[in-house]
Motif scaffolding. Structure first.
Motif, PDB file in Angstrom:
ATOM      1  N   SER A 127       2.332  -1.955   2.554  1.00  0.00           N
ATOM      2  CA  SER A 127       1.314  -1.957   1.504  1.00  0.00           C
ATOM      3  C   SER A 127       1.322  -0.605   0.797  1.00  0.00           C
ATOM      4  O   SER A 127       1.239   0.440   1.441  1.00  0.00           O
ATOM      5  CB  SER A 127      -0.073  -2.228   2.096  1.00  0.00           C
ATOM      6  N   VAL A 128       1.428  -0.646  -0.533  1.00  0.00           N
ATOM      7  CA  VAL A 128       1.436   0.572  -1.349  1.00  0.00           C
ATOM      8  C   VAL A 128       0.244   0.535  -2.297  1.00  0.00           C
ATOM      9  O   VAL A 128      -0.002  -0.486  -2.951  1.00  0.00           O
ATOM     10  CB  VAL A 128       2.741   0.694  -2.165  1.00  0.00           C
ATOM     11  N   MET A 129      -0.512   1.629  -2.361  1.00  0.00           N
ATOM     12  CA  MET A 129      -1.642   1.726  -3.283  1.00  0.00           C
ATOM     13  C   MET A 129      -1.652   3.099  -3.952  1.00  0.00           C
ATOM     14  O   MET A 129      -1.461   4.116  -3.280  1.00  0.00           O
ATOM     15  CB  MET A 129      -2.973   1.550  -2.555  1.00  0.00           C
ATOM     16  N   ARG A 130      -1.896   3.092  -5.269  1.00  0.00           N
ATOM     17  CA  ARG A 130      -2.067   4.341  -6.021  1.00  0.00           C
ATOM     18  C   ARG A 130      -3.453   4.353  -6.642  1.00  0.00           C
ATOM     19  O   ARG A 130      -3.870   3.372  -7.276  1.00  0.00           O
ATOM     20  CB  ARG A 130      -1.016   4.469  -7.122  1.00  0.00           C
ATOM     21  N   VAL A 131      -4.195   5.451  -6.455  1.00  0.00           N
ATOM     22  CA  VAL A 131      -5.525   5.582  -7.043  1.00  0.00           C
ATOM     23  C   VAL A 131      -5.667   6.934  -7.741  1.00  0.00           C
ATOM     24  O   VAL A 131      -5.003   7.913  -7.391  1.00  0.00           O
ATOM     25  CB  VAL A 131      -6.648   5.447  -5.989  1.00  0.00           C
ATOM     26  N   ASN A 132      -6.565   6.972  -8.724  1.00  0.00           N
ATOM     27  CA  ASN A 132      -6.937   8.232  -9.395  1.00  0.00           C
ATOM     28  C   ASN A 132      -8.234   8.015 -10.167  1.00  0.00           C
ATOM     29  O   ASN A 132      -8.948   7.038  -9.938  1.00  0.00           O
ATOM     30  CB  ASN A 132      -5.796   8.749 -10.297  1.00  0.00           C
ATOM     31  N   ASP A 133      -8.547   8.942 -11.067  1.00  0.00           N
ATOM     32  CA  ASP A 133      -9.733   8.860 -11.935  1.00  0.00           C
ATOM     33  C   ASP A 133     -11.014   8.693 -11.121  1.00  0.00           C
ATOM     34  O   ASP A 133     -11.878   7.870 -11.428  1.00  0.00           O
ATOM     35  CB  ASP A 133      -9.578   7.708 -12.932  1.00  0.00           C
ATOM     36  N   VAL A 134     -11.165   9.511 -10.084  1.00  0.00           N
ATOM     37  CA  VAL A 134     -12.317   9.423  -9.183  1.00  0.00           C
ATOM     38  C   VAL A 134     -13.479  10.240  -9.740  1.00  0.00           C
ATOM     39  O   VAL A 134     -13.294  11.365 -10.216  1.00  0.00           O
ATOM     40  CB  VAL A 134     -11.923   9.934  -7.783  1.00  0.00           C
ATOM     41  N   ILE A 184     -16.434  11.098  -7.984  1.00  0.00           N
ATOM     42  CA  ILE A 184     -16.918  11.992  -6.935  1.00  0.00           C
ATOM     43  C   ILE A 184     -15.892  11.934  -5.808  1.00  0.00           C
ATOM     44  O   ILE A 184     -15.338  10.872  -5.517  1.00  0.00           O
ATOM     45  CB  ILE A 184     -18.300  11.544  -6.397  1.00  0.00           C
ATOM     46  N   ARG A 185     -15.617  13.065  -5.172  1.00  0.00           N
ATOM     47  CA  ARG A 185     -14.653  13.080  -4.067  1.00  0.00           C
ATOM     48  C   ARG A 185     -14.964  11.928  -3.109  1.00  0.00           C
ATOM     49  O   ARG A 185     -16.102  11.736  -2.698  1.00  0.00           O
ATOM     50  CB  ARG A 185     -14.721  14.423  -3.331  1.00  0.00           C
ATOM     51  N   SER A 186     -13.919  11.158  -2.763  1.00  0.00           N
ATOM     52  CA  SER A 186     -14.146   9.903  -2.043  1.00  0.00           C
ATOM     53  C   SER A 186     -13.097   9.666  -0.969  1.00  0.00           C
ATOM     54  O   SER A 186     -11.965  10.149  -1.059  1.00  0.00           O
ATOM     55  CB  SER A 186     -14.118   8.707  -3.017  1.00  0.00           C
ATOM     56  N   LEU A 187     -13.483   8.888   0.029  1.00  0.00           N
ATOM     57  CA  LEU A 187     -12.541   8.374   1.012  1.00  0.00           C
ATOM     58  C   LEU A 187     -11.704   7.279   0.368  1.00  0.00           C
ATOM     59  O   LEU A 187     -12.222   6.429  -0.361  1.00  0.00           O
ATOM     60  CB  LEU A 187     -13.309   7.788   2.203  1.00  0.00           C
ATOM     61  N   PHE A 188     -10.406   7.274   0.671  1.00  0.00           N
ATOM     62  CA  PHE A 188      -9.486   6.236   0.203  1.00  0.00           C
ATOM     63  C   PHE A 188      -8.617   5.819   1.376  1.00  0.00           C
ATOM     64  O   PHE A 188      -7.831   6.613   1.883  1.00  0.00           O
ATOM     65  CB  PHE A 188      -8.652   6.780  -0.963  1.00  0.00           C
ATOM     66  N   ASP A 189      -8.791   4.564   1.828  1.00  0.00           N
ATOM     67  CA  ASP A 189      -7.999   4.014   2.931  1.00  0.00           C
ATOM     68  C   ASP A 189      -7.187   2.824   2.443  1.00  0.00           C
ATOM     69  O   ASP A 189      -7.676   1.988   1.669  1.00  0.00           O
ATOM     70  CB  ASP A 189      -8.899   3.528   4.072  1.00  0.00           C
ATOM     71  N   ASN A 190      -5.959   2.731   2.936  1.00  0.00           N
ATOM     72  CA  ASN A 190      -5.068   1.596   2.687  1.00  0.00           C
ATOM     73  C   ASN A 190      -4.888   0.875   4.023  1.00  0.00           C
ATOM     74  O   ASN A 190      -4.286   1.411   4.949  1.00  0.00           O
ATOM     75  CB  ASN A 190      -3.736   2.123   2.144  1.00  0.00           C
ATOM     76  N   GLU A 191      -5.422  -0.347   4.126  1.00  0.00           N
ATOM     77  CA  GLU A 191      -5.403  -1.076   5.395  1.00  0.00           C
ATOM     78  C   GLU A 191      -4.672  -2.410   5.263  1.00  0.00           C
ATOM     79  O   GLU A 191      -4.804  -3.105   4.256  1.00  0.00           O
ATOM     80  CB  GLU A 191      -6.828  -1.344   5.886  1.00  0.00           C
ATOM     81  N   ILE A 192      -3.900  -2.761   6.303  1.00  0.00           N
ATOM     82  CA  ILE A 192      -3.272  -4.080   6.416  1.00  0.00           C
ATOM     83  C   ILE A 192      -3.874  -4.779   7.628  1.00  0.00           C
ATOM     84  O   ILE A 192      -3.845  -4.244   8.737  1.00  0.00           O
ATOM     85  CB  ILE A 192      -1.752  -3.989   6.600  1.00  0.00           C
ATOM     86  N   VAL A 193      -4.405  -5.983   7.420  1.00  0.00           N
ATOM     87  CA  VAL A 193      -4.955  -6.800   8.502  1.00  0.00           C
ATOM     88  C   VAL A 193      -4.150  -8.090   8.580  1.00  0.00           C
ATOM     89  O   VAL A 193      -4.106  -8.863   7.601  1.00  0.00           O
ATOM     90  CB  VAL A 193      -6.444  -7.109   8.264  1.00  0.00           C
ATOM     91  N   ASN A 230      -3.389  -4.812  13.119  1.00  0.00           N
ATOM     92  CA  ASN A 230      -3.923  -4.090  11.968  1.00  0.00           C
ATOM     93  C   ASN A 230      -3.449  -2.639  11.961  1.00  0.00           C
ATOM     94  O   ASN A 230      -3.192  -2.053  13.010  1.00  0.00           O
ATOM     95  CB  ASN A 230      -5.458  -4.088  12.001  1.00  0.00           C
ATOM     96  N   VAL A 231      -3.402  -2.058  10.766  1.00  0.00           N
ATOM     97  CA  VAL A 231      -3.054  -0.644  10.627  1.00  0.00           C
ATOM     98  C   VAL A 231      -3.751  -0.103   9.384  1.00  0.00           C
ATOM     99  O   VAL A 231      -3.918  -0.813   8.384  1.00  0.00           O
ATOM    100  CB  VAL A 231      -1.521  -0.449  10.536  1.00  0.00           C
ATOM    101  N   VAL A 232      -4.202   1.165   9.462  1.00  0.00           N
ATOM    102  CA  VAL A 232      -4.885   1.787   8.327  1.00  0.00           C
ATOM    103  C   VAL A 232      -4.488   3.257   8.249  1.00  0.00           C
ATOM    104  O   VAL A 232      -4.309   3.927   9.269  1.00  0.00           O
ATOM    105  CB  VAL A 232      -6.421   1.655   8.462  1.00  0.00           C
ATOM    106  N   PHE A 238      -6.358  -4.345   2.240  1.00  0.00           N
ATOM    107  CA  PHE A 238      -7.704  -3.943   1.852  1.00  0.00           C
ATOM    108  C   PHE A 238      -7.702  -2.483   1.419  1.00  0.00           C
ATOM    109  O   PHE A 238      -7.051  -1.642   2.049  1.00  0.00           O
ATOM    110  CB  PHE A 238      -8.681  -4.080   3.024  1.00  0.00           C
ATOM    111  N   ILE A 239      -8.454  -2.182   0.372  1.00  0.00           N
ATOM    112  CA  ILE A 239      -8.782  -0.799   0.060  1.00  0.00           C
ATOM    113  C   ILE A 239     -10.180  -0.533   0.596  1.00  0.00           C
ATOM    114  O   ILE A 239     -11.099  -1.345   0.398  1.00  0.00           O
ATOM    115  CB  ILE A 239      -8.692  -0.505  -1.460  1.00  0.00           C
TER     116      ILE A 239
END
Length: 331
Positions: free
Chosen positions: A71-78, A80-89, A98-100, A139-140
C-alpha cells in the motif's frame, strides 16, 4: 539530514516494484484523491483517530500460496501537524493479518518541506495456509496534534496484491519499545530468524521497515533536539554446518529525527541478492539500529488496541517494524 530523508523517500518508492515470479497473479486498486479529517485532541484525555477505507483487493489462495500486499499513500497540504498512518488489514475465514506504519506530517508553510509532503509504503505477506478468499483493505488513519481539527490531502496512492507459490518468510518486532541510547546504543529489530528458502531460489528481495520513535522511553526529553541513528539491513546466508556463507550490509541510511516528527518510517530494501549454490538455502535478516547521538530513540513493535473505525469499540493489533523475504525462483 535532508539528503538522508531523500534517500528514504527514493527507497520507499522503489519498494513498489518488487521482483516477483512471472507466473504470479496480481490485482490492484488506485486511491481517489481526497481531503481527510484529522480530529482534534479530545480535552477529556481520551484519544480519537479518523480511520478511512481507501480501497480493497480480493484474491484467492491455495494452501501453498502466499500474497504480498503493498500500500502506497502520499499526503500533503496539512492545516495542523497531524498523525498519518498507512494501514493494511487482511481478512479471510478464520484469520487475519494486519500491518501499519506512520509518521507525523507537518502543516503547510512550516519551513520544513521534507516533513510536509510524505509518501509512506506499507507491505506485508499473507499466508492463510488453506484454500480461501482473502480481502485486504487499505486504511488511512489520521489525528490532529492540536486541539482543533485538521485536514490533510491524500494526493495519490494504491493497494496491490501479488500471489506466488510458497510460504511466508517474515517476522515482526514484538509489542513494546526497543530503546537505543548512550547506555544501550545497539538494537537488532526487526529480526527474521533462520529460515529456509526453496532449493530452486536464484535470488532474494528482502524488505524491512523500522518504525523509529524519539523519546517516550524516558521521563526526560529536550523537545528542541533530535535523535540520530543509523539503520543497516543485514542479510546472512549460512552453510549446512552452521557457519556463515555470505553477509550483505550494503543497504544503510542515517537519520536525524526531530522530536516533533515523533516517529519516522525507515524503509530498507535489498533486491536481487544472489543465492550462493555452494551453501545451504538458509538465511536470516535484521535491521541493525545504532544510536549516534541526541535524544533517546526506540524501535516500535506491534501496535496494540487500534480501533477498527473511528470511535469503534472493536479493536485489533497491527504489526509495525517488520521484515519479509521474496524468493525469486526458476520459472
Amino acid at each position: 539530514m535532508r539528503k538522508a530523508l531523500s534517500l528514504v523517500a527514493a527507497m520507499t518508492m522503489a519498494m513498489v516494484a518488487l521482483n516477483v515470479p512471472a507466473a504470479s497473479a496480481a490485482t490492484s486498486v488506485t486511491f481517489q484523491p481526497q481531503t481527510v479529517l484529522g480530529p482534534g485532541v479530545p480535552k477529556d484525555g481520551t484519544s480519537d483517530q479518523n480511520v478511512v477505507a481507501l480501497g480493497e483487493v480480493t484474491f484467492d489462495t491455495t494452501a501453498t500460496q502466499t500474497a504480498q500486499l503493498v500500500s502506497v499513500m502520499r499526503v500533503n497540504d496539512v492545516t495542523i501537524r497531524s498523525l498519518f498512518d498507512n494501514e493494511i488489514v487482511c481478512k479471510w475465514a478464520g484469520g487475519s493479518k494486519n500491518v501499519v506504519l506512520g509518521q507525523n506530517v507537518y502543516q503547510r508553510g512550516s519551513g520544513k518541506p521534507q516533513f510536509e509532503d510524505l509518501t509512506l509504503t506499507t507491505s506485508q505477506l499473507v499466508h492463510p495456509g488453506v484454500a480461501t478468499r482473502v480481502t485486504c483493505t487499505a486504511f488511512i488513519r489520521t489525528a490532529s496534534l492540536g486541539w482543533d481539527d485538521s485536514t490533510l490531502r491524500l494526493v495519490s496512492g494504491s493497494l496491490k496484491a501479488v500471489v506466488f507459490a510458497g510460504k511466508a518468510i517474515q517476522a515482526s518486532t514484538p509489542p513494546g519499545l526497543y530503546k537505543v541510547d548512550a547506555a544501550n546504543p545497539v538494537v537488532r529489530q526487526p529480526l527474521l530468524p533462520l529460515s529456509d528458502v526453496p532449493a530452486d531460489t536464484q535470488s532474494l528481495d528482502v524488505v524491512a521497515d523500522a518504525e523509529y520513535m524519539i523519546c517516550h522511553t524516558t521521563g526526560q526529553c529536550d523537545k528542541t533536539k533530535t535523535s540520530k541513528a543509523s539503520f543497516t539491513l543485514i542479510v546472512n546466508q549460512w552453510k549446512a554446518d552452521g557457519t556463515l556463507c555470505q553477509s550483505d550490509t550494503s543497504t544503510s541510511v542515517v537519520l536525524d529525527t526531530p522530536y516533533w516528527v515523533h516517529h519516522v518510517v525507515v524503509p530498507l530494501k535489498k533486491s536481487g541478492l544472489v543465492v550462493r549454490k555452494d551453501c545451504a538455502p538458509r538465511f536470516n535478516a535484521y535491521v541493525l539500529v545504532k544510536w549516534l547521538g541526541g535524544e533517546t530513540g526506540a524501535v516500535q513493535g506491534v501496535a496494540t488496541g487500534l480501533t477498527d473505525s473511528r470511535r469503534s469499540e472493536a479493536k485489533h493489533n497491527s504489526d509495525m517494524s517488520s521484515v519479509h523475504v521474496i524468493p525469486n525462483r526458476l520459472s
